[in-house]
Scaffold this active site. Structure first.
Site, PDB file in Angstrom:
ATOM      1  N   ARG A   1       0.723  -1.225  -0.231  1.00 55.94           N
ATOM      2  CA  ARG A   1      -0.092   0.068   0.084  1.00 55.94           C
ATOM      3  C   ARG A   1       0.690   1.313  -0.017  1.00 55.94           C
ATOM      4  NH1 ARG A   1      -0.290   4.414   2.650  1.00 55.94           N
ATOM      5  NH2 ARG A   1      -0.044   3.527   4.699  1.00 55.94           N
ATOM      6  N   ASP A   2       1.664   1.535   1.148  1.00 56.27           N
ATOM      7  CA  ASP A   2       2.435   2.757   1.148  1.00 56.27           C
ATOM      8  C   ASP A   2       3.355   2.878   0.512  1.00 56.27           C
ATOM      9  OD1 ASP A   2       3.404   5.114   1.917  1.00 56.27           O
ATOM     10  OD2 ASP A   2       3.192   4.664   4.144  1.00 56.27           O
TER      11      ASP A   2
ATOM     12  N   HIS B   1       5.272   4.430  12.772  1.00 51.81           N
ATOM     13  CA  HIS B   1       5.401   4.464  11.122  1.00 51.81           C
ATOM     14  C   HIS B   1       6.430   5.503  10.945  1.00 51.81           C
ATOM     15  CE1 HIS B   1       2.926   4.026   7.186  1.00 51.81           C
ATOM     16  NE2 HIS B   1       3.611   5.077   7.162  1.00 51.81           N
TER      17      HIS B   1
ATOM     18  N   HIS C   1       9.124   6.863   8.080  1.00 47.70           N
ATOM     19  CA  HIS C   1       9.692   6.970   6.936  1.00 47.70           C
ATOM     20  C   HIS C   1      11.332   7.730   6.850  1.00 47.70           C
ATOM     21  CE1 HIS C   1       6.199   6.859   4.005  1.00 47.70           C
ATOM     22  NE2 HIS C   1       5.400   6.986   5.193  1.00 47.70           N
TER      23      HIS C   1
ATOM     24  N   CYS D   1       4.217   9.192   0.457  1.00 43.62           N
ATOM     25  CA  CYS D   1       2.805   9.831   0.301  1.00 43.62           C
ATOM     26  C   CYS D   1       2.759  10.656  -0.984  1.00 43.62           C
ATOM     27  CB  CYS D   1       2.298  10.353   1.408  1.00 43.62           C
ATOM     28  SG  CYS D   1       0.628  11.219   1.247  1.00 43.62           S
TER      29      CYS D   1
ATOM     30  N   ASN E   1       9.430   4.065   3.355  1.00 46.85           N
ATOM     31  CA  ASN E   1       9.427   3.701   4.707  1.00 46.85           C
ATOM     32  C   ASN E   1      10.703   3.111   4.961  1.00 46.85           C
ATOM     33  OD1 ASN E   1       6.390   3.353   3.269  1.00 46.85           O
ATOM     34  ND2 ASN E   1       6.099   3.495   5.533  1.00 46.85           N
TER      35      ASN E   1
HETATM   36  P1  HMG Z   1     -12.613  14.959  -2.577  1.00 49.37           P
HETATM   37  O1  HMG Z   1     -12.387  14.945  -4.145  1.00 49.37           O
HETATM   38  O2  HMG Z   1     -12.741  15.778  -1.864  1.00 49.37           O
HETATM   39  O3  HMG Z   1     -14.166  13.798  -2.653  1.00 49.37           O
HETATM   40  O4  HMG Z   1     -11.526  13.632  -2.113  1.00 49.37           O
HETATM   41  P2  HMG Z   1     -15.284  13.808  -2.908  1.00 49.37           P
HETATM   42  O5  HMG Z   1     -16.246  12.849  -1.913  1.00 49.37           O
HETATM   43  O6  HMG Z   1     -16.022  15.035  -3.372  1.00 49.37           O
HETATM   44  O7  HMG Z   1     -15.303  12.689  -3.991  1.00 49.37           O
HETATM   45  C1  HMG Z   1     -14.936  13.119  -5.467  1.00 49.37           C
HETATM   46  C2  HMG Z   1     -14.704  12.057  -6.226  1.00 49.37           C
HETATM   47  O8  HMG Z   1     -14.197  10.880  -5.784  1.00 49.37           O
HETATM   48  C3  HMG Z   1     -16.283  11.393  -6.632  1.00 49.37           C
HETATM   49  O9  HMG Z   1     -16.138  11.010  -7.921  1.00 49.37           O
HETATM   50  C4  HMG Z   1     -16.425  10.207  -5.676  1.00 49.37           C
HETATM   51  O10 HMG Z   1     -17.380   9.318  -5.992  1.00 49.37           O
HETATM   52  C5  HMG Z   1     -15.019   9.655  -5.749  1.00 49.37           C
HETATM   53  P3  HMG Z   1     -16.748  11.679  -9.161  1.00 49.37           P
HETATM   54  O11 HMG Z   1     -18.296  12.027  -8.615  1.00 49.37           O
HETATM   55  O12 HMG Z   1     -16.165  13.203  -9.158  1.00 49.37           O
HETATM   56  O13 HMG Z   1     -16.618  10.923 -10.427  1.00 49.37           O
HETATM   57  N1  HMG Z   1     -14.497   9.015  -4.469  1.00 49.37           N
HETATM   58  C6  HMG Z   1     -14.097   7.706  -4.442  1.00 49.37           C
HETATM   59  N2  HMG Z   1     -14.001   6.767  -5.463  1.00 49.37           N
HETATM   60  C7  HMG Z   1     -13.623   5.662  -5.065  1.00 49.37           C
HETATM   61  N3  HMG Z   1     -13.145   5.359  -3.713  1.00 49.37           N
HETATM   62  C8  HMG Z   1     -13.586   6.336  -2.583  1.00 49.37           C
HETATM   63  C9  HMG Z   1     -13.933   7.377  -3.333  1.00 49.37           C
HETATM   64  N4  HMG Z   1     -14.178   8.563  -2.249  1.00 49.37           N
HETATM   65  C10 HMG Z   1     -14.735   9.595  -3.156  1.00 49.37           C
HETATM   66  N5  HMG Z   1     -13.258   5.914  -1.497  1.00 49.37           N
HETATM   67  C11 HMG Z   1     -10.921  11.851  -0.907  1.00 49.37           C
HETATM   68  C12 HMG Z   1     -11.581  13.098  -0.786  1.00 49.37           C
HETATM   69  C13 HMG Z   1     -10.640  11.413   0.586  1.00 49.37           C
HETATM   70  C14 HMG Z   1     -11.871  10.727  -1.475  1.00 49.37           C
HETATM   71  C15 HMG Z   1      -9.578  11.937  -1.723  1.00 49.37           C
HETATM   72  O14 HMG Z   1      -8.994  13.063  -1.063  1.00 49.37           O
HETATM   73  C16 HMG Z   1      -8.787  10.816  -1.354  1.00 49.37           C
HETATM   74  O15 HMG Z   1      -9.057   9.570  -1.937  1.00 49.37           O
HETATM   75  N6  HMG Z   1      -7.284  11.100  -0.910  1.00 49.37           N
HETATM   76  C17 HMG Z   1      -6.568   9.970  -0.681  1.00 49.37           C
HETATM   77  C18 HMG Z   1      -5.129  10.416  -0.619  1.00 49.37           C
HETATM   78  C19 HMG Z   1      -4.181   8.974  -0.249  1.00 49.37           C
HETATM   79  O16 HMG Z   1      -4.619   8.151  -0.429  1.00 49.37           O
HETATM   80  N7  HMG Z   1      -3.070   9.724   0.448  1.00 49.37           N
HETATM   81  C20 HMG Z   1      -2.176   8.510   0.965  1.00 49.37           C
HETATM   82  C21 HMG Z   1      -2.461   7.694   1.884  1.00 49.37           C
HETATM   83  S1  HMG Z   1      -2.048   8.442   3.430  1.00 49.37           S
HETATM   84  C22 HMG Z   1      -0.440   8.166   3.713  1.00 49.37           C
HETATM   85  O17 HMG Z   1       0.131   7.572   2.954  1.00 49.37           O
HETATM   86  C23 HMG Z   1      -0.018   8.272   5.184  1.00 49.37           C
HETATM   87  C24 HMG Z   1       0.332   7.043   5.806  1.00 49.37           C
HETATM   88  O18 HMG Z   1       1.219   6.074   5.112  1.00 49.37           O
HETATM   89  C25 HMG Z   1       0.899   7.246   7.343  1.00 49.37           C
HETATM   90  C26 HMG Z   1       2.341   8.291   7.281  1.00 49.37           C
HETATM   91  O19 HMG Z   1       3.025   8.079   6.540  1.00 49.37           O
HETATM   92  O20 HMG Z   1       2.019   9.326   7.934  1.00 49.37           O
HETATM   93  C27 HMG Z   1      -1.055   6.533   6.333  1.00 49.37           C
HETATM   94 MG    MG Z   2       3.414   6.362   5.355  1.00 48.82          MG
END
Ligand code: HMG
Ligand code: MG
Length: 297
Positions: free
Chosen positions: A15-16, A207, A209, A240, A249
């Protein structure tokens, strides 16, 4: 200083690790990666992420990957979900553990999930409710616990407050993420101590990096205050897409090697993990991101 009697590694490479890759990796290779990891003795493998494919196109094939893996008894295969829509997509392919995520920094949350901290928590409260009814376990992530790429310093009080909210909302474990790898051991330990004053240590994970080469030192500092769950990614993949400058990581191989050296069991077969890391780095066309692998015959 003490140390835990055993450590559970949460492998986040699929995933990450893969969410930040520039080249698209076919679903079949992701499935092979997870299946290989399943044979190494790991007990938690974060398989993928059901976020918006517009935001993270690298994991748009989450459902195909999840449906394709061979799930072994005794291994948890959590998947990241940002909202109820993600939860439903995950459940449709049989996900039994999910992870929700937010950050201690408002600025980072805005870039990463287009929401404030409060909004992000409101968004996943229904996920927690549904999960409780479905018997699905929920892990929580707090990002930017030691610094933010947009806001800089992150007050400890904010980290503690967000971690406490996730735990109170029902997350069985809260993973504290140094998203941009900016922490150093003293700060990492102080952060963990502050959170552990409000959330039981047994419900905390770390966690790191390795952006600035501090991850193993930070992990050791945190082990010494009692944390027993460590997130890492095979071959040091990861980052990310919404955290500029964030690199991989900490490599799982290097964490296992350090823990073995400390006499702390992980249950992981290091040679098998090294082989998997080599296979993955060949697939990605780069040298392994694990020092232990580079030093292994
Ligand atoms: P948004 O654009 O503000 O949301 O995104 P929305 O609700 O207005 O939806 C926009 C569109 O996305 C819509 O589609 C929804 O249907 C669709 P449209 O009508 O435009 O065709 N949608 C989805 N589609 C599939 N699956 C879903 C989903 N949700 C909405 N679940 C949202 C808000 C949260 C969805 C977006 O910002 C997002 O997906 N962000 C993810 C970012 C991400 O994955 N970042 C990396 C993970 S975090 C990380 O890595 C840190 C970590 O490792 C820890 C660390 O290192 O600190 C965990
Ligand atoms: Mg991470």
């Amino acid at each position: 200083m003490s140390q835990p009697s055993a450590v559970r590694i949460v492998e986040v490479g699929p995933r990450d690790g893969l969410q930040n890759e520039k080249t698209m990796i076919p679903a079949a290779a992701k499935i092979e990666l997870i299946d290989r990891l399943s044979a190494t003795g790991l007990r938690s493998i974060e398989a993928t992420s059901f976020v918006s494919p517009k935001w993270v196109p690298q994991l748009a094939d989450a459902a195909e990957v999840y449906a394709g893996i061979t799930r072994r008894p005794g291994i948890a295969y959590p998947a990241l979900v940002p909202n109820l829509q993600g939860y439903e997509r995950a459940r449709a392919v049989g996900v039994e553990e999910v992870a929700v995520f937010t950050a201690a920094s408002e600025a980072f949350n805005r870039k990463n999930i287009n929401a404030s901290i409060d909004e992000s928590i409101e968004r996943f409260l229904p996920v927690l409710e549904r999960a409780a009814a479905d018997g699905v376990r929920v892990r929580g992530y707090v990002s930017t616990v030691l610094g933010c790429p947009y806001q800089g310093e992150v007050p400890l009080a904010d980290v503690v407050r967000v971690a406490r909210r996730l735990h109170a909302a029902g997350c069985y474990e809260v993973s504290l993420g140094d998203t941009i790898g900016i922490g150093t051991p003293g700060k990492a330990r102080a952060m963990l101590r502050a959170v552990a004053a409000e959330v039981p240590m047994a419900a905390l994970a770390i966690h790191f990096h390795d952006t600035r080469g501090q991850a193993l030192a930070n992990i050791l500092a945190c082990l010494e205050v009692g944390v027993a769950v460590v997130d890492s990614a095979v071959s040091g993949t990861g980052g990310c897409p919404y955290a500029p400058g964030a690199s991989g990581n900490v490599a799982s191989e290097d964490v296992v090697f350090m823990l073995e050296g400390l006499g702390i069991p992980t249950g992981v077969d290091l040679p098998a993990l090294v082989d998997t890391g080599r296979w993955l780095s060949a697939l990605l066309g780069r040298i392994p991101g694990s020092k232990v692998t580079l030093a292994s015959p």
